[in-house]
Structure formats: C-alpha cells, structure tokens
Design a protein around this motif. Structure first.
Motif, PDB file in Angstrom:
ATOM      1  N   VAL A 293       0.872  -1.182   0.000  1.00  0.00           N
ATOM      2  CA  VAL A 293       0.000   0.000   0.000  1.00  0.00           C
ATOM      3  C   VAL A 293       0.909   1.233   0.000  1.00  0.00           C
ATOM      4  O   VAL A 293       2.073   1.140   0.382  1.00  0.00           O
ATOM      5  N   PRO A 294       0.376   2.384  -0.426  1.00  0.00           N
ATOM      6  CA  PRO A 294       1.233   3.585  -0.472  1.00  0.00           C
ATOM      7  C   PRO A 294       1.533   4.144   0.923  1.00  0.00           C
ATOM      8  O   PRO A 294       0.641   4.176   1.779  1.00  0.00           O
ATOM      9  N   LEU A 295       2.770   4.541   1.122  1.00  0.00           N
ATOM     10  CA  LEU A 295       3.169   5.232   2.358  1.00  0.00           C
ATOM     11  C   LEU A 295       4.558   5.839   2.142  1.00  0.00           C
ATOM     12  O   LEU A 295       5.384   5.268   1.432  1.00  0.00           O
ATOM     13  N   GLY A 296       4.784   6.973   2.728  1.00  0.00           N
ATOM     14  CA  GLY A 296       6.121   7.565   2.747  1.00  0.00           C
ATOM     15  C   GLY A 296       6.267   8.352   4.028  1.00  0.00           C
ATOM     16  O   GLY A 296       5.341   8.386   4.858  1.00  0.00           O
ATOM     17  N   GLY A 297       7.408   8.985   4.173  1.00  0.00           N
ATOM     18  CA  GLY A 297       7.574   9.804   5.369  1.00  0.00           C
ATOM     19  C   GLY A 297       8.973  10.359   5.489  1.00  0.00           C
ATOM     20  O   GLY A 297       9.816  10.174   4.609  1.00  0.00           O
ATOM     21  N   LEU A 298       9.174  11.088   6.586  1.00  0.00           N
ATOM     22  CA  LEU A 298      10.506  11.590   6.876  1.00  0.00           C
ATOM     23  C   LEU A 298      10.766  11.469   8.358  1.00  0.00           C
ATOM     24  O   LEU A 298       9.832  11.485   9.164  1.00  0.00           O
ATOM     25  N   ALA A 299      12.042  11.321   8.679  1.00  0.00           N
ATOM     26  CA  ALA A 299      12.455  11.290  10.078  1.00  0.00           C
ATOM     27  C   ALA A 299      13.419  12.449  10.275  1.00  0.00           C
ATOM     28  O   ALA A 299      14.338  12.646   9.473  1.00  0.00           O
ATOM     29  N   ILE A 300      13.179  13.228  11.335  1.00  0.00           N
ATOM     30  CA  ILE A 300      13.941  14.456  11.587  1.00  0.00           C
ATOM     31  C   ILE A 300      14.699  14.300  12.902  1.00  0.00           C
ATOM     32  O   ILE A 300      14.194  13.677  13.854  1.00  0.00           O
ATOM     33  N   SER A 301      15.890  14.888  12.966  1.00  0.00           N
ATOM     34  CA  SER A 301      16.704  14.716  14.180  1.00  0.00           C
ATOM     35  C   SER A 301      16.152  15.541  15.345  1.00  0.00           C
ATOM     36  O   SER A 301      15.559  16.614  15.144  1.00  0.00           O
ATOM     37  N   ASP A 302      16.388  15.038  16.547  1.00  0.00           N
ATOM     38  CA  ASP A 302      15.977  15.760  17.755  1.00  0.00           C
ATOM     39  C   ASP A 302      16.668  17.115  17.824  1.00  0.00           C
ATOM     40  O   ASP A 302      16.086  18.108  18.272  1.00  0.00           O
ATOM     41  N   LYS A 303      17.929  17.135  17.373  1.00  0.00           N
ATOM     42  CA  LYS A 303      18.704  18.381  17.433  1.00  0.00           C
ATOM     43  C   LYS A 303      18.006  19.478  16.612  1.00  0.00           C
ATOM     44  O   LYS A 303      17.859  20.620  17.062  1.00  0.00           O
TER      45      LYS A 303
END
Ligand code: PMP
Length: 459
Positions: A293-303
């Motif tokens: 199924v479609p999905l994407g995303g981003l992960a961003i640093s805590d800093k």
C-alpha cells in the motif's frame, strides 16, 4: 479473482488511463503487458507467462509478493479502523510505526512525519526546511542545493529538484531557489583519479556556497545512490565530505532514502551504515510497505526539532499535512512488513547475498556491449554501450539497451529500461539460484542483441 480478460484490460488502459510516462504522439496506441498476480519474486502475465520481477516493481517489493502476514494486517486494520483524522486523532499503527522507525534510523532521527509516498515525503522535507528557517528568523535562508542526475519526485517542488534534464522541457520547472551541482558519476572523472574527482566535487559545492552566500542556503538534498538517474554510486567518502561542509555552514543535510531505505542497500538505512553520515533528515517510502500500500515519510533529528520547538517557537505552527497522513491501514501494513523483515532476517540476507549479486552482474563484463556493472546491496545495473569507452550512452546505446530489455522480457525477466542501463534491484528475498537465473537471461539477451549489432568480441 484476477481479471484475466487480457484484451479488455489492455483496451481499457489504452482508452482511459493516462500513464506516468506517456509519449503523447502515441496516446492510446501503446499496449502494456497485463499482469494478473504474483508470488515471491515472480509476476504472472495474463498470457500465462511467469516473469522474474528484476526491478522489484519500482525498487519497492522488498519481501516479495503474496505475503499473507501483510495482507492479513491490511484486512484487519481496514475492518477495525480504516481511517482516522491525523489532525485530531491518535491510532496505534501510526504511533507504533513512528516509534519503530525511530529505532531503525541512525542517530537521533526520532521525529517522524508520514506522507502518501516518496514525492510527498521529499516535498514535506523541503517545506520543513523552509518552515525551520522561518521559525529561526532567517527568512532569506531558503535555497536548496541538489545534483544533476538526482531524482526526487513528481510534485512541483520535487520535480524542480530533479536533475534529469530530459524531463525539464515538458513542464515549467520552478528553479528560482534551486541550484544544481555536478553529478557525482565516477565515469565522469575522465583523466582524474577518483580522489581528485571527489576533491573537485567538494570544491564546486564550497564555491557555490560562497557564490550564493551560506545565509541563503537551507538544505542540501541528496540520494545516497542516484537511483533513477542511473544507479550512480558517488566516489568513496563523498557523503561524509559533503556533510562536513553542510555542518560548517548550518545547511540541513537531507538524505533521500526513498530507494535506498528499508534494506535495499543491505542495511535498514544506507546513510550511516553504508555511507558514513548521519543526516539531519531522512526521507523514505517504497520498501517501508514493500509496495503493498502507499506510504512515505521523513524522520527528523531531535537536534533540529529542538531548535524550533518549545520556548524558541512561540506562535509558530507547522501546517503541512495530508488527509492520509498517519493512514492506519498503510501504517499497519508497514508494521507487518517490518516485523516480517525482522523475523526472516531479510536485511541481513540482503547484506550477505550482496557480494554474490555484484559478482554475478560483473561476470557479464566479458560480453561486448557491456561497459560497466555496479551494485550496492541489492540495487545494481548493467550499462550497455556500443562503444564502451563512452562515459554516458547516446541515443543508439539507449535503443540497443531497449532491445536487450525487450529480449529479456521474452525470456522471462522484467528489466527496468533506464536509458543505457538494465536495472536489476530484485526483491530482497532473492536466492543465489534466482540471481543465477537473472544473469543467465541477461547473458543470453545481451549476446543475441549484441551479435545482431555486429558486436562479436570485447576488442
Ligand atoms: N525520491 C527518490 C530517490 C525516488 O527514487 C523516488 C521515486 N522513484 C521518489 C523520491 C518519489 O517517490 P514516489 O514515486 O513514491 O512519489
């Protein structure tokens, strides 16, 4: 039940579907092969043929087809709760998936935003870089630095960041804030050593920053391997050198891992473990659900998040989202996919078998017409040139390669046609014997088509 009325399906496609790559002079004339079902690394055509899926769909079918665990998770979630507004409501699949992805990404990349696919993931990462600098009170720090041969998607912004110039004449590409660096293609080194070539690439980056002014540059956006631009593996040390420059100038390093993430390069993510950098932001899609199924995303640093949240961000709202952000069914599918990959050791398998894969592709180098082979993890290609001394293929080479791809298809192998490259990025569950099958078909197709072009020896 699969719809096997092949002619009807092909006709309806021709008459009603606008394809993502459509030669307009031939609208309504080209017939695509009709697929009906699939299992493991194989897809079945309506004419009864079974084909090896060499590119794993579009570099996405990591665990292969027909995996009941994923299908059951999708069905279960669709029955229990198919949808919830990401603006107002929490659900277990989104929460658990974000938690899981935070453990798989490198460093302190612990804040996850979900999108509908790769383009929206990169688009959101770029919008985030804009938001970030506005909150930090630096409204002039907005430019994005990218590379020729990079591919980042099909939204207005991500298409403008895509350095495959062949696509440019078709649309109005908005490049006022986007600046292109040279492709880090090792074949472009010419007479230079790879080290000297890398030094020149870094110098070009430094010079560009000096020209534009670091105070105007928000982000450097880069795929670890330039996948759709030609499976280009930058010279050793490239990513670490570029990251160091970014840090010096307070430029966000956004690693577009839409292709390379989720085991494709033999690690959950390629940035740190394969290429030695911990980015500020990683974008992902494709392999996160193995394409179910479609999905994407981003992960961003805590800093990064710390700089624009809490006391520092009074009155600022991050307003970027989609109806299908945090989609419960997509997130449940991704969780089931990741669980399956962990249980079966799919990423470890991809890592272990990667040397065999690279050697198998390299075994084709004895054939006239094969100029280069390259691979990292389970993404690889065979570059087919009528004159192997050329760095890049011309139209004749592309026509030559297209014929090889067509012959592979007749022989039972799907190859992604990509200019002068036969791209092979199979499902990560592939076995050694299946790699042998792929290479045997490539060998036969390249030999036959080469002979028809008068290529008889490597000389
Ligand atoms: N980034 C990269 C590196 C890609 O290869 C792609 C798609 N091939 C995208 C972004 C866009 O992803 P999508 O097609 O899922 O929108």
């Amino acid at each position: 039940m699969a719809d096997t009325r092949q002619d009807d399906v092909a006709t309806a496609m021709r008459e009603h579907v606008l394809l993502p790559a459509q030669e307009m002079a031939r609208l309504g004339t080209a017939t695509q092969p009709v697929l009906t079902h699939a299992e493991g690394i194989y897809v079945h055509a309506a004419d009864g043929r079974r084909l090896i899926d060499g590119p794993a769909g579009m570099w996405c079918a990591q665990v292969g087809y027909g995996r009941k665990e994923i299908v059951d998770a999708i069905a279960h979630q669709a029955m229990a709760l198919p949808y919830a507004s990401p603006w107002y409501m929490a659900t277990s699949p989104a929460a658990r998936l974000a938690e899981k992805i935070a453990t798989l990404t490198p460093g302190d990349l612990n804040r996850v935003f979900f999108t509908t696919g790769g383009s929206t993931a990169v688009d959101s990462a770029l919008r985030f870089s804009e938001f970030y600098n506005n909150v930090l009170g630096r409204p002039e720090k907005k430019r994005i630095i990218v590379r020729f041969d990079g591919y980042h998607g099909s939204t207005a912004l991500t298409a403008a960041c895509t350095g495959r110039t062949g696509n440019w004449p078709n649309f109005d590409i908005r490049q006022d804030r986007i600046s292109f660096l040279s492709s880090p293609n090792p074949r472009h080194a010419g007479n230079r050593t790879q080290e000297a070539f890398l030094d020149d690439l870094v110098k070009e980056f430094e010079d560009r920053i000096a020209d534009l002014g670091p105070e105007t540059i928000a982000a450097f956006l880069a795929e670890p391997i330039l996948a759709s631009g030609g499976v280009i593996i930058p010279p050793k040390g490239y990513h670490a050198r570029f990251k160091e420059v970014c840090e010096r100038h307070d430029i966000l390093y956004i690693s577009d891992e839409v292709v390379t993430g989720f085991g494709r390069c033999g690690e959950w993510f390629a940035s740190e473990k394969v290429f030695g950098v911990v980015p500020d932001i990683i974008t992902f899609a494709k392999g996160v659900t193995s394409g179910y199924v479609p999905l994407g995303g981003l992960a961003i640093s805590d800093k990064v998040m710390a700089r624009i949240s809490g006391e520092n961000a009074k009155g600022s709202w991050f307003t970027n989202g989609y109806t299908y952000t945090n989609h419960p069914v997509s997130c449940a599918a991704a969780l089931a996919n990741i669980e399956l990959m962990e249980r079966e050791g799919v990423v470890e398998h991809a890592r272990e078998i990667s040397g065999y894969f690279a050697d198998a592709l390299a075994s084709l180098l004895d054939l006239p017409g094969v100029a280069d082979t390259r691979a990292v993890g389970l993404v690889g290609c065979v570059q087919c040139l009528l004159d192997p001394t050329r760095a890049d293929g011309n139209d004749d080479d592309k026509a030559f390669t297209r014929k090889i791809d067509e012959r592979c298809f007749e022989l039972g192998l799907i190859v992604r046609p990509l200019g002068d490259l036969c791209v092979i990025s199979p499902p990560l569950i592939i076995t050694r014997a299946q790699i042998d099958d792929i290479v045997a078909i490539l060998r036969q197709a390249i030999s036959e088509v080469g002979a028809a072009h008068g290529l008889t020896s490597k000389e």
